[in-house]
Design an enzyme around this catalytic site. Structure first.
Site, mmCIF file in Angstrom:
data_model
loop_
_atom_site.group_PDB
_atom_site.id
_atom_site.type_symbol
_atom_site.label_atom_id
_atom_site.label_comp_id
_atom_site.label_asym_id
_atom_site.label_seq_id
_atom_site.Cartn_x
_atom_site.Cartn_y
_atom_site.Cartn_z
ATOM 1 N N SER A 85 1.024 -1.189 0.015
ATOM 2 C CA SER A 85 0.069 -0.027 0.011
ATOM 3 C C SER A 85 1.134 1.107 -0.161
ATOM 4 O O SER A 85 0.259 2.321 0.026
ATOM 5 C CB SER A 85 -1.077 0.213 1.238
ATOM 6 N N LYS A 140 -6.009 4.873 8.069
ATOM 7 C CA LYS A 140 -4.672 5.516 7.720
ATOM 8 C C LYS A 140 -4.913 7.144 7.609
ATOM 9 O O LYS A 140 -4.374 7.842 8.173
ATOM 10 C CB LYS A 140 -4.535 5.251 6.219
#
Lengths: 271, 810
Positions: free
Chosen positions: B652, B695
């Protein structure tokens, strides 16, 4: 034969049970111990070492055949004496157990000779003599009966020969005593030539028993008082002890021996 | 330039107004499990198909309703099914160490046990009575008399024969002897010596002859004794039969529809006839001693009935959940009793296992628990393969003990086994155990979540109400239900889904109930749900708080303002059990002349996982393909996650890493007020990632702590927009223009946002306009390529005429 029943007394100092190597000891010891207990007498075992065995053992070709193994082996006097001593020890143990279970005093005496003669000589006038039946081999297989009193006698029958004589009355009283102590049935064997005599003796016997507080008994008529006839009647009643009014001791040896040869249970001799 | 997402796209709030109830108390209970239609079909198929090997493996995450659905499906079917047989173990009179298993119609196992106990009780009275009867005594005495007479007659005859020859048969203490007689007295040695030698020889010969006959007679007596014993035994059997026969016949009539039971009763009768003495003995030992010697006494336990499985209750097929599936708990066991230093057992000590209890029905087992128990899995497979239940002692199987044990007759097995487990267990078993696919042919795969639609939301509301009711919680008002829907989506990590892990929902409601009751509320409200959720986060928040603190103190270097070349804020998620939080991580890149290598420092020091390494290789390939298609790719680059000291996994961050590289190559500073997450493919397209909400919130928390300047935000993959379920404070900041979320689809969109410089469109040579990022990157790589070619000429040496600086200066 009318008698004042209250005067009939049975005084017994010792109950002597006579045994030799051919005797079946268990039932005789049981009956003797029961009598000693019931009559408050001392229990005396008399082991008669058969003189014939000792004499025979001195023969050069003397041999013994094992009763269980059927094997023959030579024997001598020392062997026979050791075997007799061992037999006496075994009887002492049996006597001790029988006496202890009923809490009666006991002793064992040893004599030599032939069992009937030796017993008649040993027993006194105030002694009861119990003769074990003779047998060749034991048939029944012993079963443990730990702690049970009168394993052979209980729920069986005590038979008494009643011919109306004073000895027969005493025999009946003793039989009644044993039946009460051991919890047995009582059978009265009455020798009589006809019904009239049987009825009369039966009434006498019933009075004797009633004077001792007893009443229940079976009455059996037999045609004579010979050992074979009496033995058949006793067997039919499943008697385990036979009370025999023996009369005087003198000259009774052969008669007793003949009786013992026929009966299948111990015999109590009453003088 | 990409515009930030509108605030209403940052979350998928459920509007309480869609519900038409005041509280969930008004809603009816929900019996179905939501969103598991496929799994439900599989379960129905699995439990209805009656074929070998069609057992079920039900897989899915914990708390996804597997047990509820399966139990409900099985219950519906089990109620209609016929009850299976009772099973009992009885003694095998011929081979006692192999007890017999008898099947009886439901409820009749206990009846047989009671009947047998009654029979034994009756025999304990009847047999002694018959042996104490006058009839028995008379018959034994008759036998004894017969044999006594036979003895006496035989010995008497021999004695008479001896007497005729002047020999006496004497009884010695242990046997017999023959002695010569004279005048009625046994002859002594002196008298014998006086006889002539002929006479002596005759006597000895006569005695020897008689002795031979006596020997035969004694042997015959032995045979008679044996004969007598047999006669008494036969009498005993005859008398016992009088006591036993009619009782057993009566029992046999009651069980005539069960041939095996009748057969057993006949064997029992034969045994009683052979062991009548056992009923006549009365143990009299004191209680304490009796326990010690009990087993030495003739035991009537062998006539008892051990009811292994009783289905007398009218509840259809059994459904058994094996909570502690050890080998023995599954397959049964044979217990032992310590007695005078040894271990003994009998058929009464056979104990049923879960398979016995579930026979004819369903056995439910947790796969993890099963596999954690030594030998249990193998034992289960063996039973299913053999289709029979055989009780085998492990200790004996592995020779750990040497004691007498039993081999009970196996019982036919017809149970449906349902294993519950997570998916990885299913796939591991599929891969590594060849038996598994043969024995568990039906898989029911439970989804972790289900689609969020108007219908399912309404159904979910009923489910929430049912959970609250079942757990005796306060009902939920509309706002609380809506918030629970939001929570379900957030937990699923997808705004278009709701989690199917109902245990998590139940936990939230339970905790909210506690909050509400403390506050004196009559129903749960959204506020209660929020407080419970916040409290739960707070309880697990220690590590997140610590990381956050270190960033604010400057220990962990994270810039949230300014711009730097080759440095970007990546985003990562740390999952700790059931709790996950995100936060920024500084990623830096350096570039230089080289041979086309991008060095992933994480991988070099073995702190990078395989997927992370794959991401780096992909971006490396993207660089080479886009910018060096026609010339040697002469780049050497290094990438690193700064200040990380444990393994980095996942791809990611590959978009962030690529942007850092491009920044370095283009010498274009990256705005530190932004953070980036997303994975990249070889074509420069941005792919979705997991944990997007955590996040974003992680970076938001850092920015807010430092003060939201209005230019801060996060770049996420456009494919993750549906997954956004951000916290209310993040959404509020976005609405106020203080924080931004950008959804990007390509690396070019990302680098433009990060640098403020147009990305440009690379031409076919991989070169773009000098004013664009792509143009500047292409130019830099072209320079590297030129220098590299120069260095590659023969004679070129460092410091010599071939040095790049001098050549470049030309």
């Amino acid at each position: 034969m009318a008698t004042d029943r209250r005067r009939v007394e049975v005084k017994v100092r010792r109950v002597v049970v006579a045994l030799d190597t051919a005797s079946a000891p268990s039932e005789a010891l049981e009956a003797a111990a029961g009598l000693a207990r019931g009559l408050g007498a001392e229990l005396v075992g008399l082991f008669v070492e058969d003189q014939r065995l000792l004499r025979f053992a001195e023969l050069p070709f003397a041999q013994e055949l094992g009763g269980a193994t059927a094997r023959a082996h030579p024997v001598n006097t020392a062997d026979i004496e050791r075997a007799l001593k061992a037999h006496a020890d075994r009887l002492r143990r049996l006597l001790s157990e029988a006496a202890r279970s009923l809490d009666v005093p006991w002793t064992l005496a040893v004599a030599r000779g032939q069992v009937v003669q030796a017993a008649l000589e040993f027993a006194g006038i105030e002694d009861l003599l119990v003769m074990a039946r003779a047998r060749y081999l034991s048939v029944t297989v012993a079963r443990p009966q730990a702690g049970q009193q009168f394993p052979s006698l209980r729920a069986r029958t005590v038979a008494a020969l009643f011919d109306g004589s004073p000895a027969a009355e005493r025999a009946l009283i003793v039989a009644h005593t044993l039946a009460q102590v051991a919890g047995c049935e009582l059978a009265v064997i009455i020798p009589a030539a006809g019904p009239e005599l049987f009825r009369a003796r039966r009434i006498d016997a019933a009075e004797v028993l009633a004077s001792r507080g007893g009443s229940a008994a079976a009455y059996v008529m037999v045609p004579g008082a010979d050992p074979a006839t009496v033995e058949r009647a006793a067997r039919a009643q499943r008697a385990r002890v036979l009370l025999w009014p023996g009369g005087g001791r003198e000259g009774a040896g052969k008669a007793v021996a003949a009786l013992l040869a026929d009966v299948s249970c111990p015999v109590v001799m009453i003088g | 330039m990409i515009e930030p997402l509108a605030a209403d796209r940052l979350t998928h709030r459920c509007d309480p107004a869609v519900f038409r109830f005041a509280t969930t108390a008004e809603l009816g209970p929900l019996d179905d499990v939501i969103g598991q239609e496929r799994a439900a079909r599989a379960v129905d198929f699995g439990i209805s198909i009656a074929r070998d090997g069609y057992n079920l493996f039900v897989m899915g995450a914990p708390g996804s309703g597997k047990h509820t659905l399966v139990r409900r499906a099985i219950s519906r079917r089990a109620e209609r099914a016929e009850r299976p047989s009772d099973w009992v173990y009885v003694n095998n009179f011929q081979t006692p160490h192999r007890p017999l298993a008898l099947a009886l119609p439901p409820g009749r196992g206990n009846a047989l046990r009671r009947d047998m106990a009654k029979l034994v009780e009756e025999l304990r009275g009847a047999i002694p009575a018959i042996f104490e009867s006058d009839e028995y005594t008379a018959r034994v005495e008759a036998i004894d008399a017969e044999f006594t007479e036979r003895h006496e007659r035989a010995f008497g005859a021999l004695g008479a024969e001896a007497a005729e020859q002047k020999i006496a048969l004497l009884r010695t203490p242990s046997g017999f002897s023959f002695a010569p007689v004279k005048d009625g007295e046994v002859m002594g040695p002196e008298e014998f010596a006086k006889l002539s030698e002929e006479e002596q020889a005759r006597i000895e010969s006569t005695i020897a002859s008689l002795q031979g006959k006596l020997e035969k007679l004694v042997r015959e007596v032995m045979r008679w004794r044996a004969e007598r014993i047999e006669r008494v035994k036969a009498l005993n059997r005859e008398m016992t039969l009088l006591a036993v026969g009619h009782l057993v016949d009566e029992l046999k009539r009651g069980y005539q529809d069960l041939p095996k039971v009748v057969e057993y009763l006949e064997a029992l009768q034969r045994d009683v006839l052979d062991h009548a003495d056992d009923f006549r003995k009365q143990p009299e030992a004191p209680a304490a001693l009796a326990r010690l010697v009990q087993r030495d006494e003739p035991s009537l336990r062998r006539y008892e009935v051990n009811v292994l499985v009783d289905h007398s209750a009218p509840d259809g097929s059994p459904v058994v959940f094996a909570d502690h599936p050890t080998y023995q708990n599954l397959t049964g066991r044979v217990d032992h009793i310590a007695q005078l230093g040894t271990l003994v057992t009998d058929f009464n000590l056979i104990k049923a296992g879960a398979l016995h209890r579930a026979n004819g029905g369903y056995l439910l087992i947790d796969a993890t628990k099963l596999l954690n128990q030594p030998f249990a899995w193998e034992g289960l497979k063996r039973a299913l393969t053999r289709k029979e239940l055989r009780i085998e002692s492990l200790a004996e199987m592995y020779s750990l003990v040497s004691t007498v044990s039993l081999e009970p007759e196996p019982i036919p097995l017809a149970a449906k086994v349902v294993l519950f487990g997570e998916r990885y267990i299913y796939y591991l078993l599929q891969a590594y155990d060849p038996d598994f696919s043969k024995l568990f042919r039906v898989a029911a795969d439970f989804s972790d979540d289900f689609d969020r639609s108007a219908d399912t939301t309404e159904t979910f509301a009923r489910l929430v109400g049912t959970l609250a009711s079942r757990e005796q919680l306060l009902p939920l008002d509309r706002s609380a239900v809506a918030r629970t829907v939001d929570f379900g989506s957030r937990y699923a990590g997808d705004g278009k889904k709701i989690t199917a892990r109902l245990q998590r929902i139940t936990d939230l409601l339970t905790e909210a109930d506690h909050v509400a009751r403390e506050a004196g509320h009559a129903a749960l409200s959204a506020e209660d749900i929020d407080r419970a959720d916040a409290a739960r986060r707070d309880r697990a928040d220690r590590l997140r708080e610590r990381v956050h603190e270190e960033i604010l103190r400057g220990t962990l270097l994270i810039d949230t303002s300014g711009a730097k070349v080759g440095q970007v804020n990546g985003l990562s998620v740390l999952a700790l059990g059931d709790y996950a939080f995100g936060g920024p991580t500084r990623i830096t890149a350096t570039t230089r002349l080289g041979e086309g290598q991008v060095i992933d420092i994480q991988r070099e020091v073995e702190l990078g996982g395989a997927i992370h390494s794959k991401g780096v290789l992909i971006l490396s390939a993207f660089l080479a393909a886009r910018y060096s298609g026609q010339r040697p790719h002469s780049l050497a680059a290094s990438l690193v996650f700064e200040q990380t000291y444990s393994e980095v996994e996942g791809d990611s961050a590959s978009l962030a890493e690529l942007c850092a590289l491009l920044s370095s190559l283009a010498d274009a500073p990256i705005r530190q007020s932004l953070a980036v997450t997303g994975s990249i493919n070889q074509l420069g397209e941005v792919q979705p990632i997991g944990g997007v909400n955590e996040k974003i919130e992680g970076f938001f928390d850092v920015c807010r702590a430092r003060g939201l300047a209005g230019d801060q935000g996060v770049l996420i993959p456009a494919a993750n927009i549906d997954h956004l379920m951000l916290r209310a404070d993040v959404v509020a900041a976005a609405r106020e223009g203080k924080f931004h979320v950008y959804a990007v689809s390509t690396v070019d969109q990302a680098i433009e946002l990060l640098t403020g410089v147009p990305a440009g469109t690379p031409d076919v040579l991989g070169e773009g306009p000098q004013a664009t990022i792509n143009g500047r990157v292409a130019a830099r790589l072209r320079d590297y390529s030129t220098v590299r070619r120069t260095w590659a000429r023969p004679g070129a040496r460092p410091g010599g005429p071939g040095r790049p600086r001098r050549l470049g200066g030309d």
